[in-house]
Design a protein around this motif. Structure first.
Motif, PDB file in Angstrom:
ATOM      1  N   THR A  33       0.856  -1.190   0.000  1.00  0.00           N
ATOM      2  CA  THR A  33       0.000   0.000   0.000  1.00  0.00           C
ATOM      3  C   THR A  33       0.897   1.246   0.000  1.00  0.00           C
ATOM      4  N   TRP A  34       0.287   2.411  -0.145  1.00  0.00           N
ATOM      5  CA  TRP A  34       1.085   3.643  -0.172  1.00  0.00           C
ATOM      6  C   TRP A  34       1.675   3.964   1.197  1.00  0.00           C
ATOM      7  N   PHE A  35       1.121   3.410   2.274  1.00  0.00           N
ATOM      8  CA  PHE A  35       1.749   3.577   3.586  1.00  0.00           C
ATOM      9  C   PHE A  35       2.993   2.685   3.711  1.00  0.00           C
ATOM     10  N   GLY A  71      -6.944  -2.263  -4.676  1.00  0.00           N
ATOM     11  CA  GLY A  71      -6.519  -1.505  -5.852  1.00  0.00           C
ATOM     12  C   GLY A  71      -5.027  -1.248  -5.731  1.00  0.00           C
ATOM     13  N   GLN A  72      -4.659   0.041  -5.770  1.00  0.00           N
ATOM     14  CA  GLN A  72      -3.232   0.365  -5.562  1.00  0.00           C
ATOM     15  C   GLN A  72      -2.913   0.583  -4.098  1.00  0.00           C
ATOM     16  N   GLY A  73      -3.909   0.446  -3.230  1.00  0.00           N
ATOM     17  CA  GLY A  73      -3.654   0.680  -1.808  1.00  0.00           C
ATOM     18  C   GLY A  73      -3.315   2.131  -1.531  1.00  0.00           C
ATOM     19  N   ALA A  74      -3.842   3.047  -2.330  1.00  0.00           N
ATOM     20  CA  ALA A  74      -3.549   4.467  -2.152  1.00  0.00           C
ATOM     21  C   ALA A  74      -4.533   5.123  -1.200  1.00  0.00           C
ATOM     22  N   ASN A  75      -5.543   4.372  -0.778  1.00  0.00           N
ATOM     23  CA  ASN A  75      -6.505   4.910   0.197  1.00  0.00           C
ATOM     24  C   ASN A  75      -6.794   3.848   1.255  1.00  0.00           C
ATOM     25  N   LEU A  76      -5.764   3.114   1.599  1.00  0.00           N
ATOM     26  CA  LEU A  76      -5.969   1.905   2.387  1.00  0.00           C
ATOM     27  C   LEU A  76      -4.903   1.758   3.466  1.00  0.00           C
ATOM     28  N   GLY A 119     -10.446  -1.439 -18.237  1.00  0.00           N
ATOM     29  CA  GLY A 119     -10.456  -2.386 -17.127  1.00  0.00           C
ATOM     30  C   GLY A 119     -10.226  -1.682 -15.798  1.00  0.00           C
ATOM     31  N   ALA A 120     -10.868  -2.198 -14.758  1.00  0.00           N
ATOM     32  CA  ALA A 120     -10.820  -1.541 -13.450  1.00  0.00           C
ATOM     33  C   ALA A 120      -9.447  -1.612 -12.795  1.00  0.00           C
ATOM     34  N   GLY A 121      -8.611  -2.544 -13.249  1.00  0.00           N
ATOM     35  CA  GLY A 121      -7.276  -2.643 -12.652  1.00  0.00           C
ATOM     36  C   GLY A 121      -6.276  -1.704 -13.303  1.00  0.00           C
ATOM     37  N   ALA A 157     -12.836   9.408  -6.659  1.00  0.00           N
ATOM     38  CA  ALA A 157     -11.642  10.215  -6.421  1.00  0.00           C
ATOM     39  C   ALA A 157     -11.687  11.492  -7.251  1.00  0.00           C
ATOM     40  N   GLY A 158     -11.051  12.520  -6.717  1.00  0.00           N
ATOM     41  CA  GLY A 158     -11.006  13.803  -7.424  1.00  0.00           C
ATOM     42  C   GLY A 158     -10.505  14.879  -6.489  1.00  0.00           C
ATOM     43  N   GLY A 159     -10.763  16.108  -6.873  1.00  0.00           N
ATOM     44  CA  GLY A 159     -10.288  17.217  -6.049  1.00  0.00           C
ATOM     45  C   GLY A 159     -10.792  18.523  -6.618  1.00  0.00           C
ATOM     46  N   TYR A 228       0.064  21.819  -9.448  1.00  0.00           N
ATOM     47  CA  TYR A 228      -0.692  22.307  -8.286  1.00  0.00           C
ATOM     48  C   TYR A 228      -0.625  21.283  -7.152  1.00  0.00           C
ATOM     49  N   LYS A 229      -0.818  20.004  -7.514  1.00  0.00           N
ATOM     50  CA  LYS A 229      -0.764  18.953  -6.489  1.00  0.00           C
ATOM     51  C   LYS A 229       0.626  18.870  -5.858  1.00  0.00           C
ATOM     52  N   LYS A 230       1.640  18.962  -6.696  1.00  0.00           N
ATOM     53  CA  LYS A 230       3.009  18.863  -6.168  1.00  0.00           C
ATOM     54  C   LYS A 230       3.319  20.013  -5.208  1.00  0.00           C
ATOM     55  N   PRO A 234       2.217  16.701   0.076  1.00  0.00           N
ATOM     56  CA  PRO A 234       3.485  15.964   0.200  1.00  0.00           C
ATOM     57  C   PRO A 234       3.401  14.651  -0.566  1.00  0.00           C
ATOM     58  N   MET A 235       3.547  14.716  -1.886  1.00  0.00           N
ATOM     59  CA  MET A 235       3.308  13.552  -2.744  1.00  0.00           C
ATOM     60  C   MET A 235       4.269  12.390  -2.451  1.00  0.00           C
ATOM     61  N   GLY A 236       5.466  12.717  -1.917  1.00  0.00           N
ATOM     62  CA  GLY A 236       6.453  11.663  -1.693  1.00  0.00           C
ATOM     63  C   GLY A 236       6.303  10.962  -0.344  1.00  0.00           C
ATOM     64  N   VAL A 319      -9.896   7.343   4.627  1.00  0.00           N
ATOM     65  CA  VAL A 319      -9.050   6.176   4.345  1.00  0.00           C
ATOM     66  C   VAL A 319      -9.729   4.909   4.877  1.00  0.00           C
ATOM     67  N   VAL A 320      -9.718   3.882   4.062  1.00  0.00           N
ATOM     68  CA  VAL A 320     -10.333   2.595   4.420  1.00  0.00           C
ATOM     69  C   VAL A 320      -9.341   1.809   5.287  1.00  0.00           C
ATOM     70  N   VAL A 321      -9.847   1.251   6.406  1.00  0.00           N
ATOM     71  CA  VAL A 321      -8.959   0.464   7.280  1.00  0.00           C
ATOM     72  C   VAL A 321      -9.377  -0.999   7.205  1.00  0.00           C
ATOM     73  N   TRP A 322      -8.406  -1.871   6.926  1.00  0.00           N
ATOM     74  CA  TRP A 322      -8.668  -3.310   6.919  1.00  0.00           C
ATOM     75  C   TRP A 322      -8.002  -3.944   8.129  1.00  0.00           C
ATOM     76  N   SER A 323      -8.786  -4.760   8.850  1.00  0.00           N
ATOM     77  CA  SER A 323      -8.198  -5.537   9.939  1.00  0.00           C
ATOM     78  C   SER A 323      -9.122  -6.727  10.157  1.00  0.00           C
TER      79      SER A 323
HETATM   80  C1  LIG Z   1      -0.099  10.878  -2.552  1.00  0.00           C
HETATM   81  C2  LIG Z   1      -1.585  10.656  -2.623  1.00  0.00           C
HETATM   82  C3  LIG Z   1      -2.405  11.646  -3.130  1.00  0.00           C
HETATM   83  C4  LIG Z   1      -3.796  11.439  -3.205  1.00  0.00           C
HETATM   84  N1  LIG Z   1      -4.573  12.442  -3.704  1.00  0.00           N
HETATM   85  C5  LIG Z   1      -5.897  12.228  -3.844  1.00  0.00           C
HETATM   86  C6  LIG Z   1      -6.742  13.235  -4.422  1.00  0.00           C
HETATM   87  O1  LIG Z   1      -6.294  14.292  -4.827  1.00  0.00           O
HETATM   88  N2  LIG Z   1      -8.071  12.962  -4.522  1.00  0.00           N
HETATM   89  C7  LIG Z   1      -8.609  11.776  -4.096  1.00  0.00           C
HETATM   90  O2  LIG Z   1      -9.829  11.581  -4.230  1.00  0.00           O
HETATM   91  N3  LIG Z   1      -7.837  10.826  -3.547  1.00  0.00           N
HETATM   92  C8  LIG Z   1      -6.509  11.018  -3.407  1.00  0.00           C
HETATM   93  N4  LIG Z   1      -5.731  10.057  -2.829  1.00  0.00           N
HETATM   94  C9  LIG Z   1      -6.358   8.805  -2.368  1.00  0.00           C
HETATM   95  C10 LIG Z   1      -6.411   7.722  -3.453  1.00  0.00           C
HETATM   96  O3  LIG Z   1      -5.602   8.083  -4.529  1.00  0.00           O
HETATM   97  C11 LIG Z   1      -7.844   7.484  -3.956  1.00  0.00           C
HETATM   98  O4  LIG Z   1      -8.760   7.235  -2.916  1.00  0.00           O
HETATM   99  C12 LIG Z   1      -7.914   6.319  -4.953  1.00  0.00           C
HETATM  100  O5  LIG Z   1      -9.204   6.310  -5.518  1.00  0.00           O
HETATM  101  C13 LIG Z   1      -7.616   4.963  -4.334  1.00  0.00           C
HETATM  102  O6  LIG Z   1      -7.610   3.984  -5.368  1.00  0.00           O
HETATM  103  P1  LIG Z   1      -6.904   2.584  -5.173  1.00  0.00           P
HETATM  104  O7  LIG Z   1      -6.987   1.842  -6.450  1.00  0.00           O
HETATM  105  O8  LIG Z   1      -5.553   2.750  -4.596  1.00  0.00           O
HETATM  106  O9  LIG Z   1      -7.869   1.893  -4.112  1.00  0.00           O
HETATM  107  P2  LIG Z   1      -7.451   1.170  -2.746  1.00  0.00           P
HETATM  108  O10 LIG Z   1      -6.816   2.146  -1.848  1.00  0.00           O
HETATM  109  O11 LIG Z   1      -6.704  -0.079  -3.021  1.00  0.00           O
HETATM  110  O12 LIG Z   1      -8.894   0.781  -2.170  1.00  0.00           O
HETATM  111  C14 LIG Z   1      -9.744   1.776  -1.639  1.00  0.00           C
HETATM  112  C15 LIG Z   1     -11.155   1.178  -1.501  1.00  0.00           C
HETATM  113  O13 LIG Z   1     -11.685   0.948  -2.799  1.00  0.00           O
HETATM  114  C16 LIG Z   1     -12.062  -0.416  -2.936  1.00  0.00           C
HETATM  115  N5  LIG Z   1     -11.780  -0.825  -4.315  1.00  0.00           N
HETATM  116  C17 LIG Z   1     -10.600  -0.766  -4.980  1.00  0.00           C
HETATM  117  N6  LIG Z   1     -10.748  -1.258  -6.233  1.00  0.00           N
HETATM  118  C18 LIG Z   1     -12.047  -1.634  -6.344  1.00  0.00           C
HETATM  119  C19 LIG Z   1     -12.813  -2.247  -7.374  1.00  0.00           C
HETATM  120  N7  LIG Z   1     -12.280  -2.588  -8.549  1.00  0.00           N
HETATM  121  N8  LIG Z   1     -14.116  -2.512  -7.120  1.00  0.00           N
HETATM  122  C20 LIG Z   1     -14.678  -2.200  -5.935  1.00  0.00           C
HETATM  123  N9  LIG Z   1     -14.017  -1.630  -4.923  1.00  0.00           N
HETATM  124  C21 LIG Z   1     -12.715  -1.351  -5.121  1.00  0.00           C
HETATM  125  C22 LIG Z   1     -11.179  -1.163  -1.933  1.00  0.00           C
HETATM  126  O14 LIG Z   1     -11.744  -2.410  -1.591  1.00  0.00           O
HETATM  127  C23 LIG Z   1     -11.160  -0.184  -0.790  1.00  0.00           C
HETATM  128  O15 LIG Z   1     -12.362  -0.281  -0.046  1.00  0.00           O
HETATM  129  C24 LIG Z   1      -4.354  10.228  -2.750  1.00  0.00           C
HETATM  130  C25 LIG Z   1      -3.508   9.214  -2.245  1.00  0.00           C
HETATM  131  C26 LIG Z   1      -2.149   9.421  -2.179  1.00  0.00           C
HETATM  132  C27 LIG Z   1      -1.269   8.318  -1.656  1.00  0.00           C
END
Ligand SMILES: Cc1cc2nc3c(=O)[nH]c(=O)nc-3n(C[C@H](O)[C@H](O)[C@H](O)COP(=O)(O)OP(=O)(O)OC[C@H]3O[C@@H](n4cnc5c(N)ncnc54)[C@H](O)[C@@H]3O)c2cc1C
Length: 335
Positions: A33-35, A71-76, A119-121, A157-159, A228-230, A234-236, A319-323
């Motif tokens: 994940t991103w963490f 997904g990419q674990g960017a919100n996890l 594709g969703a992936g 996702a968006g902003g 703007y995001k950069k 803190p993107m890194g 942020v979604v928490v899994w445990s």
């Molecule tokens: C540096 C950084 C910057 C970010 N900036 C933004 C921003 O500007 N705006 C914003 O909205 N978010 C932002 N985020 C958060 C993140 O990018 C979003 O929430 C993104 O949509 C997460 O997608 P993911 O594929 O990583 O999902 P994950 O984090 O892997 O999963 C998140 C949730 O979505 C579910 N999920 C994933 N894929 C599917 C699927 N195919 N079907 C059903 N459910 C699914 C998972 O089960 C989980 O519940 C940022 C994150 C980081 C690390």
């Protein structure tokens, strides 16, 4: 349910035998994940086709084994104790292809040639780059947001520049019972970081309206949004972007910036163990390299309680928490 699967647990190979999927047990998903912190999935499955995913979903539903999608674990945040059940990863080619040249299979208007099935992936960063190169508008607002397309739809996702909803026409999902279904975007009631995906559904593809446009203009727009995001985030850092949703004032309907509330409560730089509030953006909670996911959760609870005490605002976790247990979005037990 077949007699063979009736009493299956996630780690029982009967659950995935004969299914076209790569399967790993005790898979360390937290570190991807991103963490870059946290625990394992009892089972991680990488299905190779929609049919394989459907069959796995059906068997999980039949046996009551939880099925989650990574997904990419960017919100996890995956806590150290890990997660039970089966986690699926949609990184196989069957889930990552974009049909840039095709038209919508079921055209409902004369602009159907602008709709692309993806594709969703698929990696959102890559899609933004490809859309620039191919001169397709409609994705620039997603520049700099790390995600799979499915994760972006799930979170809407968006902003400041827009969200995925504005380009989304419909999605294809595998349901809890393993059936393939199509859902129109309007049915998802997409809103600020909100998507009413039916429970247990996994997004396998999205149909996006991406009209043809001037590649140079698209490039400039993507560049501006990314810069703007950069500048502002803190993107890194090892984070999942914003930890909390911007709360709404129930009297005015206005959204308050969670980052500002955290800043005004004097919490930038606050630490719990290996986790800290970013000095650059108060809503980014990050963790040191090699740190603990549990510290991030504890820090988020401190922040919630301190903001409540300081300004009366209640911050809900984005942020979604899994445990292995449910983790409430707000630490009621401390309230
Ligand atoms: C540096 C950084 C910057 C970010 N900036 C933004 C921003 O500007 N705006 C914003 O909205 N978010 C932002 N985020 C958060 C993140 O990018 C979003 O929430 C993104 O949509 C997460 O997608 P993911 O594929 O990583 O999902 P994950 O984090 O892997 O999963 C998140 C949730 O979505 C579910 N999920 C994933 N894929 C599917 C699927 N195919 N079907 C059903 N459910 C699914 C998972 O089960 C989980 O519940 C940022 C994150 C980081 C690390």
């Amino acid at each position: 349910m077949t007699p063979a699967t009736a009493n299956a647990t996630a780690s029982d190979p009967i659950l995935w035998s004969g299914i076209d999927a790569d399967v790993r047990t005790n898979a360390p998903i937290g570190e991807s994940t991103w963490f870059a912190a946290g625990g394992c999935a009892d089972v991680l499955a990488i299905p190779q086709s929609i049919d394989a995913l459907g069959e796995l979903a059906r068997r999980c539903a039949d046996t009551g084994v939880p099925l989650r999608v990574l997904g990419q674990g960017a919100n996890l945040l995956v806590l150290e104790e890990g997660v039970d059940g089966v986690v699926v990863d949609l990184s196989a080619p069957a889930f990552t292809t974009a049909a840039w040249d095709s038209t919508d299979a079921t055209p409902r208007d004369d602009r159907s040639d602008t709709i692309v099935r993806i594709g969703a992936g698929a990696d959102l960063f890559r899609l933004v780059q490809d859309s620039k190169r191919l001169g397709r508008s409609g994705l620039a607002q997603m520049a700099g947001i790390p995600a799979t397309l499915g994760g972006a739809v799930r979170m809407n996702a968006g902003g400041a520049f827009g969200d995925i909803a504005q380009s989304l026409e419909r999605i294809e999902v595998v349901t809890h019972g393993g059936k393939l279904r199509s859902i129109e975007a309007a049915q998802l009631r997409l809103g600020y970081r909100h998507c009413e995906l039916p429970a247990g559904c996994i997004v396998v593809a999205a149909h996006l309206r991406l009209p043809h446009g001037d590649p140079q203009k698209i490039e400039a727009e993507v560049h501006e949004i990314f810069e703007y995001k950069k500048r502002t985030q803190p993107m890194g850092a090892k984070s999942a972007g914003c930890m909390f949703r911007n709360p709404t004032d129930s009297a005015t309907g206005r959204r308050e910036s969670a980052g500002k509330l955290i800043d005004h409560a004097g919490l930038k730089g606050l630490r719990v163990g290996s986790a800290f509030v970013s000095e650059c953006h108060g809503n980014f909670l990050a963790v040191d390299r090699g740190g603990r996911a549990r510290d991030v959760l504890e820090l988020s609870r401190h922040v919630q309680m301190r903001v409540l005490a300081h300004s009366g605002w209640r911050l809900e976790r984005e942020v979604v928490v899994w445990s292995r247990q449910q983790v409430p979005s707000f630490p009621e037990e401390c309230g």
